[in-house]
Every structure is written in C-alpha cells, then in structure tokens.
Write a protein that holds these residues in place. Sequence first.
Motif, PDB file in Angstrom:
ATOM      1  N   ASP A 136      17.220  55.608  -0.485  1.00 52.24           N
ATOM      2  CA  ASP A 136      16.860  56.234  -1.550  1.00 52.24           C
ATOM      3  C   ASP A 136      16.925  55.465  -2.911  1.00 52.24           C
ATOM      4  OD1 ASP A 136      16.135  58.242   0.029  1.00 52.24           O
ATOM      5  OD2 ASP A 136      18.067  59.354  -0.212  1.00 52.24           O
ATOM      6  N   GLY A 137      15.837  55.780  -3.625  1.00 53.22           N
ATOM      7  CA  GLY A 137      15.993  55.135  -4.945  1.00 53.22           C
ATOM      8  C   GLY A 137      14.657  54.281  -5.181  1.00 53.22           C
ATOM      9  N   PRO A 138      14.333  53.502  -6.269  1.00 53.35           N
ATOM     10  CA  PRO A 138      13.316  52.570  -6.548  1.00 53.35           C
ATOM     11  C   PRO A 138      13.054  51.691  -5.151  1.00 53.35           C
ATOM     12  CG  PRO A 138      14.633  52.671  -8.384  1.00 53.35           C
ATOM     13  CD  PRO A 138      15.438  53.112  -7.254  1.00 53.35           C
ATOM     14  N   VAL A 139      11.903  51.554  -4.700  1.00 55.62           N
ATOM     15  CA  VAL A 139      11.762  50.641  -3.606  1.00 55.62           C
ATOM     16  C   VAL A 139      10.752  49.475  -3.987  1.00 55.62           C
ATOM     17  CG1 VAL A 139      10.881  50.199  -1.255  1.00 55.62           C
ATOM     18  CG2 VAL A 139      12.324  52.096  -1.770  1.00 55.62           C
ATOM     19  N   CYS A 140      10.886  48.371  -4.065  1.00 56.70           N
ATOM     20  CA  CYS A 140       9.904  47.173  -4.383  1.00 56.70           C
ATOM     21  C   CYS A 140       9.132  46.713  -2.950  1.00 56.70           C
ATOM     22  CB  CYS A 140      10.267  46.282  -5.075  1.00 56.70           C
ATOM     23  SG  CYS A 140      10.899  46.417  -6.635  1.00 56.70           S
ATOM     24  N   VAL A 141       7.685  46.400  -3.101  1.00 53.37           N
ATOM     25  CA  VAL A 141       7.329  46.000  -2.038  1.00 53.37           C
ATOM     26  C   VAL A 141       6.445  44.617  -2.406  1.00 53.37           C
ATOM     27  CG1 VAL A 141       5.316  45.935  -0.336  1.00 53.37           C
ATOM     28  CG2 VAL A 141       6.723  48.126  -0.930  1.00 53.37           C
ATOM     29  N   GLY A 150      -3.013  44.882  -5.651  1.00 48.00           N
ATOM     30  CA  GLY A 150      -2.106  43.927  -5.558  1.00 48.00           C
ATOM     31  C   GLY A 150      -0.848  44.355  -4.502  1.00 48.00           C
ATOM     32  N   PRO A 151      -0.388  43.179  -3.906  1.00 43.62           N
ATOM     33  CA  PRO A 151       0.647  43.259  -3.215  1.00 43.62           C
ATOM     34  C   PRO A 151       2.137  43.364  -3.588  1.00 43.62           C
ATOM     35  CG  PRO A 151       0.093  41.266  -3.101  1.00 43.62           C
ATOM     36  CD  PRO A 151      -0.754  41.775  -3.874  1.00 43.62           C
ATOM     37  N   MET A 152       2.349  43.621  -4.944  1.00 46.98           N
ATOM     38  CA  MET A 152       3.386  43.602  -5.437  1.00 46.98           C
ATOM     39  C   MET A 152       3.648  45.078  -6.181  1.00 46.98           C
ATOM     40  SD  MET A 152       5.533  40.703  -7.651  1.00 46.98           S
ATOM     41  CE  MET A 152       7.090  40.733  -8.085  1.00 46.98           C
ATOM     42  N   ARG A 153       4.607  45.990  -5.812  1.00 50.13           N
ATOM     43  CA  ARG A 153       4.640  47.133  -6.534  1.00 50.13           C
ATOM     44  C   ARG A 153       6.031  47.886  -6.422  1.00 50.13           C
ATOM     45  NH1 ARG A 153       2.356  48.130  -1.317  1.00 50.13           N
ATOM     46  NH2 ARG A 153       0.641  46.658  -2.019  1.00 50.13           N
ATOM     47  N   CYS A 154       6.341  48.813  -7.064  1.00 47.10           N
ATOM     48  CA  CYS A 154       7.333  49.654  -7.067  1.00 47.10           C
ATOM     49  C   CYS A 154       7.343  50.921  -7.521  1.00 47.10           C
ATOM     50  CB  CYS A 154       8.433  49.071  -8.059  1.00 47.10           C
ATOM     51  SG  CYS A 154      10.150  49.866  -7.981  1.00 47.10           S
ATOM     52  N   ALA A 155       8.007  52.083  -6.634  1.00 46.92           N
ATOM     53  CA  ALA A 155       8.218  53.373  -6.772  1.00 46.92           C
ATOM     54  C   ALA A 155       9.191  53.759  -6.153  1.00 46.92           C
ATOM     55  CB  ALA A 155       6.609  53.917  -6.296  1.00 46.92           C
ATOM     56  N   TYR A 156       9.535  54.990  -6.546  1.00 43.04           N
ATOM     57  CA  TYR A 156      10.764  55.561  -6.062  1.00 43.04           C
ATOM     58  C   TYR A 156      10.609  56.029  -4.263  1.00 43.04           C
ATOM     59  CZ  TYR A 156      14.140  56.125  -9.592  1.00 43.04           C
ATOM     60  OH  TYR A 156      14.996  55.961 -10.578  1.00 43.04           O
ATOM     61  N   ARG A 157      11.512  55.854  -3.288  1.00 40.19           N
ATOM     62  CA  ARG A 157      11.042  56.058  -1.921  1.00 40.19           C
ATOM     63  C   ARG A 157      10.510  57.538  -1.751  1.00 40.19           C
ATOM     64  NH1 ARG A 157      14.156  58.048   2.077  1.00 40.19           N
ATOM     65  NH2 ARG A 157      13.772  57.261   4.219  1.00 40.19           N
ATOM     66  N   ALA A 158      11.301  58.177  -2.056  1.00 39.15           N
ATOM     67  CA  ALA A 158      10.971  59.764  -1.959  1.00 39.15           C
ATOM     68  C   ALA A 158       9.414  60.232  -2.453  1.00 39.15           C
ATOM     69  CB  ALA A 158      11.956  60.761  -2.710  1.00 39.15           C
ATOM     70  N   ASP A 159       9.150  59.534  -3.594  1.00 41.79           N
ATOM     71  CA  ASP A 159       7.904  59.749  -4.079  1.00 41.79           C
ATOM     72  C   ASP A 159       6.958  59.005  -3.307  1.00 41.79           C
ATOM     73  OD1 ASP A 159       8.687  60.945  -6.554  1.00 41.79           O
ATOM     74  OD2 ASP A 159       8.672  59.328  -7.548  1.00 41.79           O
ATOM     75  N   LEU A 160       6.851  58.012  -2.807  1.00 45.57           N
ATOM     76  CA  LEU A 160       6.190  57.232  -1.748  1.00 45.57           C
ATOM     77  C   LEU A 160       5.991  57.994  -0.470  1.00 45.57           C
ATOM     78  CD1 LEU A 160       7.411  53.545  -2.333  1.00 45.57           C
ATOM     79  CD2 LEU A 160       4.970  54.507  -3.150  1.00 45.57           C
TER      80      LEU A 160
END
Length: 214
Positions: free
Chosen positions: A68-73, A139-149
């Motif tokens: 849980d928390g921010p996840v970057c891809v 683009g293929p680089m991003r970040c959001a919170y896991r729960a939101d995604l």
Amino acid sequence: MVLPCRDEAPALPGLLSRIPPGYRAIVVDNGSTDGSAEVARAAGAEVITVDRPGYGAAVHAGIEAAADGPVCVMDADGSFDPAQLRLVADPVRTGAATLAVGRRRPVGRGVWPLHARIANAGLAWRLRRTTGLGVHDIGPMRCAYRADLLALDLRDRRFGYPLELLIAAGRAGWRVVEVDVDYHPRAAGTRSKVTGTVRGTARAIRDMSAVLAR
C-alpha cells in the motif's frame, strides 16, 4: 515500483543497480524467453510471473503485488532513468496530484521513432478532447496510490491499459499532472514491443482505439 518485463535481460542489471533507495523493485515477467526473471532475481529484485500476455496484465499484477502507498510504473528496457522516479512520485506523495505521468523528452535524435511519436500525439489529442486532461503523452512512466489504482477497476490487459487509466482518472475527477522525463535509447540487445516496429505501433493504436471507442 513495478517494472513490466518481456525479454529485457540485457537492460535489467544496469537498470536495477540504479534504483534509488526506498523503492522496492517488482519485476513482472510476462513471457520472457531470455532469462529475464533469473537476471532480475540475481540483481536483487522481487519477480512475479504472469502467464496472461499483455502490458496491462503485467502492470495490473505488479500493482496487486505492491505494498500500500504510492506505486510507480516504469518500463524495464533502460529507456528511463530511475533517478527521475522522484519527478513522478513527489507530486503524488505531497498530495499535489492523484496521478503523475511522465512526458517523454528524447535525449537525442532517433530515440523515439517518428511513426510512434505521430501515433502518440494523435492519441493524446483525442484524449485531451475526450477528458479535458492536459496530457501530451500516453507514457509508460507514472505514479499513483495503489488503492486508487485498484479502485478504478481497469479492464484492459493489453496496450490500451495506459489510455484506459487516463480516461478513468479524468472521469473520476483525479488531479493529473504531467512532468517531463528523459527518454533514452533502449539498452542494447532489447527491442520495443510498441515503438520498435510499425507493426507494434499499429497494434498499440488498435488496442488504444478500442478503449477510446468504449
């Protein structure tokens, strides 16, 4: 951070060695035949295997496996600098954005083939008209919170995933910001599944156009 991967063995040692402290690297192996999974494990990354083919399938599995928390891809082909992860992570961590996406800025000529740039620009234009989001790169680089995604309940498991994410984020009223990130040549010995060939780009356009049609 989630690194969708298919046949990226030459890129992984150098890429994983540059992951900044505080990031947990999850390499999602999606049908590699070049030993990518073994190379990633040897470099200290966590590896999960996804049998279902498709970029979206790999990313979704990685997000599910993340804490849980921010996840970057980020792509695992060496075209992005892990040191720039903070550029997409910081707006999310500080609450300035719900989703941060990287806008690719090629570091040299020929890094981003013309056919792929034209296709990307066209899709981004349609996205701006459809959602009002001020983004210029799918683009293929991003970040959001896991729960939101996960709450978006995205369905696409192919190349339409990044576009579906942006459309769903716009409909959900997310604060979406775009930040410039350097776009480098891929690591030697790897080949893009999208931009590397006209056929790959056409396949991605087909998947993304299907998302827009929905």
